[in-house]
Design an enzyme around this catalytic site. Structure first.
Site, short mmCIF file in Angstrom:
data_model
loop_
_atom_site.label_atom_id
_atom_site.label_comp_id
_atom_site.label_asym_id
_atom_site.label_seq_id
_atom_site.Cartn_x
_atom_site.Cartn_y
_atom_site.Cartn_z
N ASP A 118 0.76 -1.13 -0.02
CA ASP A 118 -0.09 -0.09 0.04
C ASP A 118 0.71 1.15 0.06
O ASP A 118 1.94 1.24 0.57
CB ASP A 118 -1.06 0.04 1.26
N ASP A 138 -7.07 -1.19 -4.49
CA ASP A 138 -8.03 -1.31 -3.50
C ASP A 138 -9.12 -0.05 -4.13
O ASP A 138 -10.13 -0.07 -3.81
CB ASP A 138 -7.55 -0.50 -2.30
#
Length: 162
Positions: A118, A138
């Site tokens: 991330d 995401d």
């Protein structure tokens, strides 16, 4: 006319999403150390390399068996849901490509590293508001799920009466 299987657009979108996701994650890993931050818009948007060992914004971190069970259940639900889709139109192919491409991107990370890369870090420093760090996959999964929920709540468009 109905189509039981996705059109070529679905596969193109899936591959584009997967490619963009994996390229941005590879760049992040080669450019940053874990937990390193680079402010792009000070007080609002950073690039921060995080190794997410959980699901959905880091929930259930360290719960490998629970995460895998969740992924299996999610796959089964998705397979069941797609049986009823008419794949002729743009919408199911585009949204389906977002969802599958994003899911595959995170699944590849989990299989390769044991965690998901991330790096998109949105926050409002003045108010101490922080959104969990996320990635391209995401983002597109959230867009797809949001679209599906809105369509389910609103139903399908009714044909115009002559």
């Amino acid at each position: 006319m109905t189509a039981r299987w996705p059109r070529p657009l679905f596969y193109v979108v899936t591959l584009l999403v997967l490619g963009l996701d994996q390229i941005t994650k590879a760049w992040t890993m080669s450019s940053f150390k874990p937990n390193e931050t680079f402010p792009l818009i000070p007080g609002f948007f950073n690039l921060t390399y995080v190794q997410n060992r959980g699901i959905a914004f880091g929930m259930f971190a360290g719960e490998g068996a629970l995460v895998m069970l969740f992924v299996v259940v999610l796959i089964l639900v998705a397979l069941y849901y797609t049986r009823s889709l008419n794949w002729v139109g743009l919408e199911p192919n585009l949204i389906g490509g977002f969802l599958v491409g994003g899911a595959l991107g995170n699944l590849i990370d989990r299989a390769r590293h044991g965690w998901v890369v991330d790096f998109l870090d949105v926050h409002i420093s003045a108010y101490h508001l922080n959104w969990p760090v996320f990635n391209v996959a995401d983002s597109l999964i959230c867009i797809a799920v949001g679209w599906i929920v809105i369509r389910q709540l609103g139903g399908t468009p009714k044909p115009k009466q002559p």
